[in-house]
Design a protein around this motif. Structure first.
Motif: not given
Length: 182
Positions: A60-64, A69-70, A76-83, A85-86
Protein backbone atom coordinates in the motif's frame (compact mmCIF):
# COMPACT_ATOMS: atom_id res chain seq x y z
CA UNK A 1 36.27 17.09 -5.93
CA UNK A 2 36.00 14.94 -9.06
CA UNK A 3 36.16 11.66 -7.09
CA UNK A 4 33.41 12.87 -4.79
CA UNK A 5 31.12 13.77 -7.71
CA UNK A 6 31.75 10.41 -9.39
CA UNK A 7 30.90 8.57 -6.20
CA UNK A 8 27.67 10.51 -5.73
CA UNK A 9 26.44 9.81 -9.25
CA UNK A 10 26.93 6.03 -8.97
CA UNK A 11 24.15 3.57 -8.39
CA UNK A 12 24.63 3.56 -4.62
CA UNK A 13 27.00 4.85 -1.95
CA UNK A 14 29.18 2.34 -0.07
CA UNK A 15 26.77 2.38 2.88
CA UNK A 16 23.82 1.74 0.55
CA UNK A 17 25.79 -1.09 -1.08
CA UNK A 18 26.33 -2.61 2.37
CA UNK A 19 22.61 -2.21 3.09
CA UNK A 20 21.90 -4.00 -0.19
CA UNK A 21 24.11 -6.89 0.93
CA UNK A 22 22.41 -7.07 4.33
CA UNK A 23 18.93 -7.04 2.77
CA UNK A 24 19.74 -9.78 0.25
CA UNK A 25 21.60 -11.93 2.83
CA UNK A 26 18.77 -11.56 5.34
CA UNK A 27 16.11 -12.52 2.81
CA UNK A 28 18.09 -15.52 1.57
CA UNK A 29 18.74 -16.53 5.19
CA UNK A 30 15.02 -16.36 5.96
CA UNK A 31 14.22 -18.46 2.90
CA UNK A 32 16.75 -21.05 4.11
CA UNK A 33 15.27 -20.89 7.62
CA UNK A 34 11.83 -21.63 6.17
CA UNK A 35 13.14 -25.05 5.13
CA UNK A 36 14.10 -25.87 8.72
CA UNK A 37 10.92 -24.95 10.59
CA UNK A 38 7.66 -26.83 10.73
CA UNK A 39 5.27 -24.59 12.71
CA UNK A 40 1.96 -25.85 14.10
CA UNK A 41 -1.22 -24.95 12.23
CA UNK A 42 -2.29 -22.26 14.72
CA UNK A 43 1.06 -20.48 14.29
CA UNK A 44 0.72 -20.64 10.51
CA UNK A 45 -2.68 -18.95 10.83
CA UNK A 46 -1.14 -16.17 12.93
CA UNK A 47 1.69 -15.87 10.39
CA UNK A 48 -0.83 -15.66 7.53
CA UNK A 49 -2.65 -12.82 9.30
CA UNK A 50 0.66 -10.98 9.84
CA UNK A 51 1.58 -11.70 6.20
CA UNK A 52 -1.64 -10.11 4.93
CA UNK A 53 -1.36 -7.07 7.23
CA UNK A 54 2.28 -6.63 6.15
CA UNK A 55 1.21 -6.80 2.50
CA UNK A 56 -1.31 -4.02 3.04
CA UNK A 57 1.24 -1.86 4.85
CA UNK A 58 4.20 -2.46 2.52
CA UNK A 59 2.55 -2.68 -0.88
CA UNK A 60 0.00 0.00 0.00
CA UNK A 61 2.83 2.38 0.82
CA UNK A 62 4.62 1.53 -2.44
CA UNK A 63 1.41 2.23 -4.34
CA UNK A 64 1.07 5.62 -2.60
CA UNK A 65 4.61 6.65 -3.56
CA UNK A 66 4.18 5.47 -7.13
CA UNK A 67 0.83 7.24 -7.37
CA UNK A 68 2.55 10.50 -6.46
CA UNK A 69 5.18 9.69 -9.08
CA UNK A 70 2.44 9.40 -11.71
CA UNK A 71 0.90 12.65 -10.50
CA UNK A 72 4.25 14.37 -10.95
CA UNK A 73 4.41 13.16 -14.56
CA UNK A 74 1.11 14.92 -15.18
CA UNK A 75 2.49 17.99 -13.34
CA UNK A 76 -0.18 17.82 -10.62
CA UNK A 77 2.49 17.60 -7.92
CA UNK A 78 6.19 18.45 -7.88
CA UNK A 79 9.08 16.02 -7.73
CA UNK A 80 9.66 17.45 -4.25
CA UNK A 81 6.20 16.22 -3.24
CA UNK A 82 7.09 12.76 -4.55
CA UNK A 83 10.34 12.72 -2.59
CA UNK A 84 8.57 13.89 0.58
CA UNK A 85 5.94 11.16 0.17
CA UNK A 86 8.66 8.58 -0.45
CA UNK A 87 10.53 9.73 2.66
CA UNK A 88 7.38 9.44 4.77
CA UNK A 89 6.38 6.04 3.35
CA UNK A 90 9.82 4.43 3.39
CA UNK A 91 9.58 3.17 7.00
CA UNK A 92 6.16 1.64 6.27
CA UNK A 93 7.45 -0.02 3.11
CA UNK A 94 10.35 -1.61 5.00
CA UNK A 95 8.15 -2.60 7.95
CA UNK A 96 5.76 -4.27 5.51
CA UNK A 97 8.54 -6.06 3.65
CA UNK A 98 10.13 -7.21 6.91
CA UNK A 99 6.76 -8.49 8.13
CA UNK A 100 6.18 -10.31 4.85
CA UNK A 101 9.55 -12.04 4.87
CA UNK A 102 9.52 -12.90 8.57
CA UNK A 103 5.97 -14.26 8.53
CA UNK A 104 6.68 -16.04 5.24
CA UNK A 105 9.18 -18.25 7.07
CA UNK A 106 6.32 -19.67 9.15
CA UNK A 107 4.10 -20.21 6.12
CA UNK A 108 6.44 -23.02 5.07
CA UNK A 109 6.80 -22.18 1.36
CA UNK A 110 7.01 -25.13 -1.01
CA UNK A 111 10.45 -24.62 -2.56
CA UNK A 112 9.87 -27.54 -4.93
CA UNK A 113 7.30 -25.38 -6.77
CA UNK A 114 8.80 -23.20 -9.49
CA UNK A 115 6.02 -20.66 -8.92
CA UNK A 116 6.94 -20.31 -5.26
CA UNK A 117 10.62 -19.98 -6.15
CA UNK A 118 9.68 -17.28 -8.69
CA UNK A 119 7.66 -15.49 -6.00
CA UNK A 120 10.59 -15.59 -3.60
CA UNK A 121 12.88 -14.25 -6.33
CA UNK A 122 10.42 -11.38 -6.79
CA UNK A 123 10.48 -10.70 -3.05
CA UNK A 124 14.28 -10.55 -3.09
CA UNK A 125 13.95 -8.30 -6.15
CA UNK A 126 11.65 -5.99 -4.19
CA UNK A 127 14.33 -5.69 -1.52
CA UNK A 128 17.05 -4.94 -4.08
CA UNK A 129 14.91 -2.37 -5.88
CA UNK A 130 13.96 -0.85 -2.52
CA UNK A 131 17.59 -0.15 -1.65
CA UNK A 132 18.30 1.18 -5.16
CA UNK A 133 15.20 3.40 -4.95
CA UNK A 134 16.41 4.72 -1.60
CA UNK A 135 19.78 5.56 -3.16
CA UNK A 136 18.06 7.21 -6.14
CA UNK A 137 15.77 9.34 -3.98
CA UNK A 138 18.78 10.49 -1.92
CA UNK A 139 20.56 11.51 -5.12
CA UNK A 140 17.44 13.36 -6.27
CA UNK A 141 17.26 15.21 -2.95
CA UNK A 142 20.87 16.35 -3.43
CA UNK A 143 19.99 17.68 -6.89
CA UNK A 144 16.86 19.55 -5.84
CA UNK A 145 15.12 21.66 -6.99
CA UNK A 146 15.76 20.13 -10.44
CA UNK A 147 16.98 16.52 -10.48
CA UNK A 148 18.56 15.37 -13.72
CA UNK A 149 16.43 13.67 -16.35
CA UNK A 150 18.57 10.54 -16.14
CA UNK A 151 17.95 10.32 -12.40
CA UNK A 152 14.20 10.80 -12.87
CA UNK A 153 14.31 8.13 -15.59
CA UNK A 154 16.15 5.79 -13.19
CA UNK A 155 13.43 6.42 -10.59
CA UNK A 156 10.72 5.60 -13.12
CA UNK A 157 12.46 2.36 -14.14
CA UNK A 158 12.85 1.36 -10.49
CA UNK A 159 9.19 2.15 -9.77
CA UNK A 160 8.07 0.06 -12.75
CA UNK A 161 10.36 -2.81 -11.76
CA UNK A 162 9.10 -2.63 -8.20
CA UNK A 163 5.49 -2.77 -9.38
CA UNK A 164 6.26 -5.82 -11.54
CA UNK A 165 7.91 -7.63 -8.64
CA UNK A 166 5.16 -6.76 -6.13
CA UNK A 167 2.25 -7.67 -8.45
CA UNK A 168 3.92 -10.91 -9.56
CA UNK A 169 4.55 -11.95 -5.95
CA UNK A 170 0.98 -11.09 -4.93
CA UNK A 171 -0.50 -12.94 -7.91
CA UNK A 172 1.63 -16.05 -7.32
CA UNK A 173 0.81 -15.95 -3.61
CA UNK A 174 -2.88 -15.87 -4.42
CA UNK A 175 -2.67 -18.65 -7.02
CA UNK A 176 -0.54 -20.97 -4.88
CA UNK A 177 -2.72 -20.36 -1.82
CA UNK A 178 -5.86 -21.15 -3.79
CA UNK A 179 -4.28 -24.28 -5.28
CA UNK A 180 -3.22 -25.47 -1.80
CA UNK A 181 -6.75 -24.87 -0.47
CA UNK A 182 -8.34 -27.24 -2.99
Amino acid sequence: MFARSVRLTGLATPSEARLLGVVVATMLGLIFLSTLVDPPHWLQLVALFIHLISLVIGFGSVLAVDWYGLLSLSRRVTIGDVLLTAERMTPLIWIGLAGLTASGVLLHPDLSSWLVVLKLCCVVGVGIVGVLALATSRLMERQMPTPSRSLIHRGMVLAGTSQCFWWTAVFIGFVTNEAAGR
